[in-house]
Write a protein that holds these residues in place. Structure first.
Motif, PDB file in Angstrom:
ATOM      1  N   PHE A   1       0.849  -1.194   0.000  1.00 61.14           N
ATOM      2  CA  PHE A   1       0.000   0.000   0.000  1.00 61.14           C
ATOM      3  C   PHE A   1       0.882   1.240   0.000  1.00 61.14           C
ATOM      4  O   PHE A   1       2.066   1.190   0.336  1.00 61.14           O
ATOM      5  CB  PHE A   1      -0.930   0.023   1.221  1.00 61.14           C
ATOM      6  N   GLY A   2       0.267   2.352  -0.386  1.00 63.50           N
ATOM      7  CA  GLY A   2       0.993   3.605  -0.451  1.00 63.50           C
ATOM      8  C   GLY A   2       0.601   4.540   0.673  1.00 63.50           C
ATOM      9  O   GLY A   2      -0.190   4.205   1.570  1.00 63.50           O
ATOM     10  N   ILE A   3       1.113   5.745   0.589  1.00 55.95           N
ATOM     11  CA  ILE A   3       0.844   6.736   1.631  1.00 55.95           C
ATOM     12  C   ILE A   3      -0.612   7.161   1.634  1.00 55.95           C
ATOM     13  O   ILE A   3      -1.154   7.606   2.653  1.00 55.95           O
ATOM     14  CB  ILE A   3       1.765   7.968   1.431  1.00 55.95           C
ATOM     15  N   GLY A   4      -1.289   7.018   0.496  1.00 57.17           N
ATOM     16  CA  GLY A   4      -2.701   7.396   0.421  1.00 57.17           C
ATOM     17  C   GLY A   4      -3.579   6.589   1.363  1.00 57.17           C
ATOM     18  O   GLY A   4      -4.565   7.104   1.903  1.00 57.17           O
ATOM     19  N   GLN A   5      -3.229   5.315   1.561  1.00 60.14           N
ATOM     20  CA  GLN A   5      -3.998   4.491   2.488  1.00 60.14           C
ATOM     21  C   GLN A   5      -3.844   4.991   3.924  1.00 60.14           C
ATOM     22  O   GLN A   5      -4.804   5.003   4.701  1.00 60.14           O
ATOM     23  CB  GLN A   5      -3.547   3.026   2.390  1.00 60.14           C
ATOM     24  N   PHE A   6      -2.629   5.415   4.271  1.00 54.71           N
ATOM     25  CA  PHE A   6      -2.410   5.971   5.603  1.00 54.71           C
ATOM     26  C   PHE A   6      -3.186   7.271   5.785  1.00 54.71           C
ATOM     27  O   PHE A   6      -3.772   7.514   6.846  1.00 54.71           O
ATOM     28  CB  PHE A   6      -0.917   6.223   5.829  1.00 54.71           C
ATOM     29  N   ILE A   7      -3.188   8.119   4.765  1.00 47.87           N
ATOM     30  CA  ILE A   7      -3.926   9.381   4.855  1.00 47.87           C
ATOM     31  C   ILE A   7      -5.416   9.118   5.019  1.00 47.87           C
ATOM     32  O   ILE A   7      -6.105   9.799   5.797  1.00 47.87           O
ATOM     33  CB  ILE A   7      -3.648  10.235   3.603  1.00 47.87           C
ATOM     34  N   PHE A   8      -5.917   8.115   4.296  1.00 44.21           N
ATOM     35  CA  PHE A   8      -7.333   7.764   4.398  1.00 44.21           C
ATOM     36  C   PHE A   8      -7.684   7.317   5.814  1.00 44.21           C
ATOM     37  O   PHE A   8      -8.657   7.782   6.421  1.00 44.21           O
ATOM     38  CB  PHE A   8      -7.660   6.673   3.389  1.00 44.21           C
ATOM     39  N   GLY A   9      -6.891   6.407   6.371  1.00 47.54           N
ATOM     40  CA  GLY A   9      -7.141   5.944   7.742  1.00 47.54           C
ATOM     41  C   GLY A   9      -6.911   7.033   8.763  1.00 47.54           C
ATOM     42  O   GLY A   9      -7.636   7.127   9.774  1.00 47.54           O
ATOM     43  N   PHE A  10      -5.920   7.893   8.524  1.00 48.65           N
ATOM     44  CA  PHE A  10      -5.636   9.003   9.421  1.00 48.65           C
ATOM     45  C   PHE A  10      -6.829   9.965   9.489  1.00 48.65           C
ATOM     46  O   PHE A  10      -7.228  10.420  10.566  1.00 48.65           O
ATOM     47  CB  PHE A  10      -4.384   9.728   8.930  1.00 48.65           C
ATOM     48  N   THR A  11      -7.418  10.254   8.328  1.00 47.00           N
ATOM     49  CA  THR A  11      -8.585  11.144   8.286  1.00 47.00           C
ATOM     50  C   THR A  11      -9.764  10.532   9.025  1.00 47.00           C
ATOM     51  O   THR A  11     -10.489  11.220   9.769  1.00 47.00           O
ATOM     52  CB  THR A  11      -8.967  11.429   6.827  1.00 47.00           C
ATOM     53  N   LYS A  12      -9.975   9.249   8.839  1.00 46.82           N
ATOM     54  CA  LYS A  12     -11.070   8.578   9.552  1.00 46.82           C
ATOM     55  C   LYS A  12     -10.875   8.652  11.061  1.00 46.82           C
ATOM     56  O   LYS A  12     -11.842   8.858  11.806  1.00 46.82           O
ATOM     57  CB  LYS A  12     -11.182   7.118   9.107  1.00 46.82           C
ATOM     58  N   SER A  13      -9.658   8.498  11.508  1.00 43.44           N
ATOM     59  CA  SER A  13      -9.418   8.537  12.956  1.00 43.44           C
ATOM     60  C   SER A  13      -9.724   9.914  13.530  1.00 43.44           C
ATOM     61  O   SER A  13     -10.249  10.025  14.643  1.00 43.44           O
ATOM     62  CB  SER A  13      -7.967   8.142  13.254  1.00 43.44           C
ATOM     63  N   LEU A  14      -9.425  10.984  12.777  1.00 46.46           N
ATOM     64  CA  LEU A  14      -9.775  12.322  13.239  1.00 46.46           C
ATOM     65  C   LEU A  14     -11.278  12.497  13.365  1.00 46.46           C
ATOM     66  O   LEU A  14     -11.787  13.038  14.358  1.00 46.46           O
ATOM     67  CB  LEU A  14      -9.203  13.365  12.274  1.00 46.46           C
TER      68      LEU A  14
END
Length: 387
Positions: free
Chosen positions: A319-332
């Protein structure tokens, strides 16, 4: 009419102090003679029998109280029984022959006790019930949105140094929602990663594709499981605590005191709680991702013929950094949602001790269901955006 005499059951009292009554005179004009001490606390107040008066329509019953000593509501209760029996017998009472205070109390009592009123609950139509629930739900959405706007305004004022939020409250809430939650978040995410790896290994090794267990665990943890499971844990652990704390303050009238002093609860109470979750949820999400991958690594190494370097390489390339950004946004979003809904449920709770438990339970249920619903919305958004 023959005389009737009734005395109390206690023989220890002197005769002149025992409550006594008897009827004398003609049947058309009987006289009730009262004597002795009539006090309810003595427990020897006689009961006027239901057949104590013969039916004599038009007769008048008068009273003689010259020998009456001390009296209280015990005598009034006796006279009320007499009043009801006299009403059934068609006999009217001459209240003017009673002492003034006794007469005033007796006149307040009806001759016949009122029948209990049975209120029939109107059944609300089905469509009206649905409409009421829909309106109530939309109202709550509006209230929570307004609360979120006030909290955001308080956050801006905090950055400008004009907020009434105390930093000690923010630090205490952050410590409770962050470092103190690491153990439970780590255990749950480790087990989730291990379970995903075990299930994936059982199926993938049938196709000689055991190396892809690393991809399965990595994508699942980063994209969905770490954010969702961490949010569910925080909804049960921290959200319930927020609701219980604020509802307890509601019962102790501390919220009323803040309002009287002009201190907004959105800044003083809710802002530290919401900010602490918004700050800590992303870090807990990243921590959960790493621990979940570690759980998958342990299971994969023990069950499959995979090296540690191979597992790490496959995880990084999956996976790329986009997956982390997606999960990071959900956590916020999850952190803000849990904080706002928990505080709102605490603010609208009742003031009894039982309402504290109800508020905590409701906050946990709403938090868990809301997190799953929001995750479903994110899944639709991700599908539309092609993430």
């Amino acid at each position: 009419m023959t005389d009737q005499t009734t005395t109390g059951p206690s023989a220890a009292q002197p005769a002149d102090r025992t409550p006594q009554w008897h009827l004398q005179g003609e049947q058309s004009a009987p006289v009730m003679v009262l004597s002795g001490t009539w006090q309810a606390r003595t427990g020897n107040i006689p009961v006027f029998p239901k057949d104590g008066l013969k039916k004599s329509p038009g007769a008048h019953l008068s009273f003689q109280t010259s020998d009456l000593q001390v009296w209280d509501t015990g005598l009034v209760a006796f006279l009320w029984d007499l009043k009801r029996v006299a009403h059934d017998a068609g006999i009217s009472l001459d209240m003017q022959t009673l002492p003034g205070p006794m007469r005033q109390l007796l006149e307040l009592l009806p001759e016949v006790p009122d029948d209990p009123v049975h209120h029939k609950t109107a059944r609300t139509p089905f469509l009206e019930t649905i409409g009421n629930h829909a309106i109530a739900s939309m109202t709550e959405v509006g209230v929570v949105s307004e609360l979120g706007a006030l909290t955001a305004k308080g956050a801006v004022l905090t950055l400008l140094g004009r907020s009434r939020m105390r930093m000690v409250d923010l630090l205490a809430n952050t410590a409770d929602a962050g470092p103190y939650a690491l153990l439970i978040v780590g255990i749950v995410n480790f087990l989730i990663g291990a379970i995903l790896a075990f299930v994936g290994a059982v199926e993938l090794q049938k196709f000689a594709a055991g190396i892809y267990v690393a991809s399965l665990v990595g994508i699942a943890m980063v994209r969905e499981m770490a954010a969702v499971m961490t949010a569910i844990i925080m909804a049960g652990r921290t959200g319930g605590a927020y609701a219980a704390r604020i509802s307890t303050m509601q019962g102790n009238e501390e919220i009323d005191a803040l309002n009287v002093f002009g201190i907004p609860t959105s800044t003083y109470l809710i802002l530290p709680a919401v900010l602490s979750l918004i700050i800590t949820m992303p870090f807990l999400y990243l921590y959960g991702c790493l621990i979940g991958m570690l759980g998958g690594f342990v299971v994969a190494i023990s069950m499959l013929d995979i090296t540690a370097a191979g597992y790490f390489h496959q995880t990084v390339t999956a996976f790329g950094i986009g997956q982390f950004i997606f999960g990071f946004t959900k956590s916020l979003v999850f952190g803000a949602f849990i904080g706002l809904t928990s505080c709102r449920i605490g603010l609208k709770a009742g003031r009894s001790a039982a309402d504290v438990g109800i508020a905590a339970t409701r906050a946990v249920v709403v938090g868990i269901v809301g997190v799953i619903a929001i995750d479903a919305i994110f899944a639709v958004i991700a599908d539309v955006l092609g993430i």
